[in-house]
Design an enzyme around this catalytic site. Structure first.
Site, PDB file in Angstrom:
ATOM      1  N   ARG A 135      -3.534  28.486  27.020  1.00  0.00           N
ATOM      2  CA  ARG A 135      -2.739  27.378  26.531  1.00  0.00           C
ATOM      3  C   ARG A 135      -1.551  27.205  27.461  1.00  0.00           C
ATOM      4  O   ARG A 135      -0.750  28.127  27.619  1.00  0.00           O
ATOM      5  CB  ARG A 135      -2.273  27.737  25.119  1.00  0.00           C
ATOM      6  CG  ARG A 135      -1.930  26.577  24.280  1.00  0.00           C
ATOM      7  CD  ARG A 135      -1.747  27.013  22.851  1.00  0.00           C
ATOM      8  NE  ARG A 135      -0.582  27.855  22.649  1.00  0.00           N
ATOM      9  CZ  ARG A 135       0.148  27.861  21.555  1.00  0.00           C
ATOM     10  NH1 ARG A 135      -0.171  27.076  20.545  1.00  0.00           N
ATOM     11  NH2 ARG A 135       1.179  28.650  21.433  1.00  0.00           N
ATOM     12  N   THR A 167       2.881  22.282  27.854  1.00  0.00           N
ATOM     13  CA  THR A 167       2.227  21.153  27.178  1.00  0.00           C
ATOM     14  C   THR A 167       1.459  21.595  25.929  1.00  0.00           C
ATOM     15  O   THR A 167       1.091  20.762  25.100  1.00  0.00           O
ATOM     16  CB  THR A 167       1.208  20.488  28.132  1.00  0.00           C
ATOM     17  OG1 THR A 167       0.171  21.451  28.414  1.00  0.00           O
ATOM     18  CG2 THR A 167       1.860  20.056  29.434  1.00  0.00           C
ATOM     19  N   ASP A 215       2.190  36.794  19.769  1.00  0.00           N
ATOM     20  CA  ASP A 215       1.180  36.429  20.774  1.00  0.00           C
ATOM     21  C   ASP A 215       0.035  37.450  20.712  1.00  0.00           C
ATOM     22  O   ASP A 215       0.204  38.623  21.072  1.00  0.00           O
ATOM     23  CB  ASP A 215       1.814  36.420  22.168  1.00  0.00           C
ATOM     24  CG  ASP A 215       0.857  35.864  23.209  1.00  0.00           C
ATOM     25  OD1 ASP A 215       1.196  34.866  23.855  1.00  0.00           O
ATOM     26  OD2 ASP A 215      -0.246  36.446  23.389  1.00  0.00           O
ATOM     27  N   ASP A 269      -0.973  39.226  24.074  1.00  0.00           N
ATOM     28  CA  ASP A 269       0.049  40.182  24.521  1.00  0.00           C
ATOM     29  C   ASP A 269       0.055  41.432  23.650  1.00  0.00           C
ATOM     30  O   ASP A 269       0.192  42.560  24.151  1.00  0.00           O
ATOM     31  CB  ASP A 269       1.435  39.524  24.494  1.00  0.00           C
ATOM     32  CG  ASP A 269       1.632  38.575  25.669  1.00  0.00           C
ATOM     33  OD1 ASP A 269       0.872  38.671  26.653  1.00  0.00           O
ATOM     34  OD2 ASP A 269       2.551  37.735  25.599  1.00  0.00           O
TER      35      ASP A 269
HETATM   36  C1  PRP Z   1      -3.903  32.018  22.238  1.00  0.00           C
HETATM   37  C2  PRP Z   1      -4.960  32.310  21.203  1.00  0.00           C
HETATM   38  C3  PRP Z   1      -5.766  31.052  21.173  1.00  0.00           C
HETATM   39  C4  PRP Z   1      -4.727  29.984  21.437  1.00  0.00           C
HETATM   40  C5  PRP Z   1      -4.390  29.323  20.128  1.00  0.00           C
HETATM   41  O1  PRP Z   1      -4.419  32.182  23.503  1.00  0.00           O
HETATM   42  O2  PRP Z   1      -5.707  33.456  21.488  1.00  0.00           O
HETATM   43  O3  PRP Z   1      -6.793  31.003  22.163  1.00  0.00           O
HETATM   44  O4  PRP Z   1      -3.577  30.649  21.948  1.00  0.00           O
HETATM   45  O5  PRP Z   1      -3.523  28.273  20.331  1.00  0.00           O
HETATM   46  P1  PRP Z   1      -3.941  26.757  20.093  1.00  0.00           P
HETATM   47  O6  PRP Z   1      -4.677  26.701  18.785  1.00  0.00           O
HETATM   48  O7  PRP Z   1      -2.613  26.034  20.033  1.00  0.00           O
HETATM   49  O8  PRP Z   1      -4.770  26.302  21.247  1.00  0.00           O
HETATM   50  P2  PRP Z   1      -3.514  32.076  24.825  1.00  0.00           P
HETATM   51  O9  PRP Z   1      -3.496  30.687  25.332  1.00  0.00           O
HETATM   52  O10 PRP Z   1      -2.173  32.695  24.527  1.00  0.00           O
HETATM   53  O11 PRP Z   1      -4.318  32.897  25.876  1.00  0.00           O
HETATM   54  P3  PRP Z   1      -4.672  34.465  25.932  1.00  0.00           P
HETATM   55  O12 PRP Z   1      -5.702  34.720  24.849  1.00  0.00           O
HETATM   56  O13 PRP Z   1      -5.257  34.597  27.286  1.00  0.00           O
HETATM   57  O14 PRP Z   1      -3.431  35.273  25.726  1.00  0.00           O
HETATM   58  N1  URA Z   2      -1.312  31.935  20.219  1.00  0.00           N
HETATM   59  C1  URA Z   2      -0.898  33.141  19.780  1.00  0.00           C
HETATM   60  O1  URA Z   2      -1.276  34.181  20.349  1.00  0.00           O
HETATM   61  N2  URA Z   2      -0.069  33.201  18.737  1.00  0.00           N
HETATM   62  C2  URA Z   2       0.343  32.086  18.080  1.00  0.00           C
HETATM   63  O2  URA Z   2       1.114  32.205  17.095  1.00  0.00           O
HETATM   64  C3  URA Z   2      -0.080  30.841  18.552  1.00  0.00           C
HETATM   65  C4  URA Z   2      -0.933  30.783  19.618  1.00  0.00           C
END
Ligand code: PRP
Ligand code: URA
Length: 209
Positions: free
Chosen positions: A104, A108, A200, A203
């Site tokens: 994400r 944006t 997160d 993380d």
């Molecule tokens: C997080 C999570 C989802 C997304 C959710 O991933 O694991 O994939 O955000 O957010 P959304 O519903 O607003 O799209 P992230 O983009 O942080 O990537 P990562 O799993 O690589 O940490």
């Molecule tokens: N992605 C995450 O990992 N946590 C949130 O709360 C939203 C998006």
């Protein structure tokens, strides 16, 4: 409209509390996520079709049930979806696994697809898209759209925690997709994080940041 199923089994709710707790360390966080994923897999497979076969027990011949119908496919969204994958595979060891890489954009909040690798027979499988977090819904919508473009038709979504905004967005974009969550939280904050949420997910699973 796809249904929203809240998996409110006491064991799931108990473990989710430790997952939410900011004091939970990476090792314990990962273990609890894995365990909740296994318990959720039990719920999400509740309606898979069965057929009756004849089996010989040590005592007599009898009719008994086995799983029939479509084979399953698991689609973790990288990277946080990987944290739930092994837990689901414990119950569904024969499932094939496809990966969709999405992150994400922090400014944006739009999803960016950077990787996709799917089983060759993915169109014939009933798919479960796996991601701990359903926030704005952008990542889930993009992953499901990508799967449908490749001919997939039977898709379920599995999240630990969802925001109402994300559920509504997925239901509008993909009304044929049922969503299974351990908790439906209150709202998104100005940074697109679920409140109260767990922070997160990626993380916390991998100890980054
Ligand atoms: C997080 C999570 C989802 C997304 C959710 O991933 O694991 O994939 O955000 O957010 P959304 O519903 O607003 O799209 P992230 O983009 O942080 O990537 P990562 O799993 O690589 O940490
Ligand atoms: N992605 C995450 O990992 N946590 C949130 O709360 C939203 C998006």
């Amino acid at each position: 409209m796809g249904k929203l199923v809240i998996c409110d089994h006491p064991l799931i709710q108990h473990k989710l509390t430790f997952i939410r707790d900011v004091r939970t360390n990476t090792k314990d966080f990962r273990e609890h996520v894995d365990e909740v994923a296994t318990l959720m897999a039990y719920e999400i497979t509740r309606d898979i079709p069965l057929e009756t076969i004849t089996v010989q027990t040590p005592v007599t011949e009898t009719e008994s049930k086995v799983i029939s119908g479509r084979m399953l496919g698991l689609i973790p969204i990288l990277r946080a979806g990987l944290g739930m994958l092994e837990g689901v595979l414990k119950l569904l060891p024969a499932a094939k696994v496809g990966h969709v890489g999405l992150f994400r954009d922090p400014d944006t909040l739009q999803p960016v697809e950077y990787y996709i690798k799917l089983p060759t027979d993915v169109q014939e499988r009933e798919l479960i898209v796996i991601d701990p977090m359903l926030a704005t819904g952008g990542s889930a919508i993009a992953a499901i759209t990508s799967l449908k473009k490749r001919g997939c038709t039977q898709i379920k979504m599995m999240n630990l925690i969802a925001a109402p905004e994300g559920v509504a967005a997925v239901q509008e974009a993909h009304p044929d997709v049922d969503i299974y969550v351990a908790a439906l939280d209150d709202h998104l904050n100005e940074h697109g994080y679920i409140v109260p949420g767990l922070g997160d997910a990626g993380d916390r699973l991998y100890g980054t940041k």
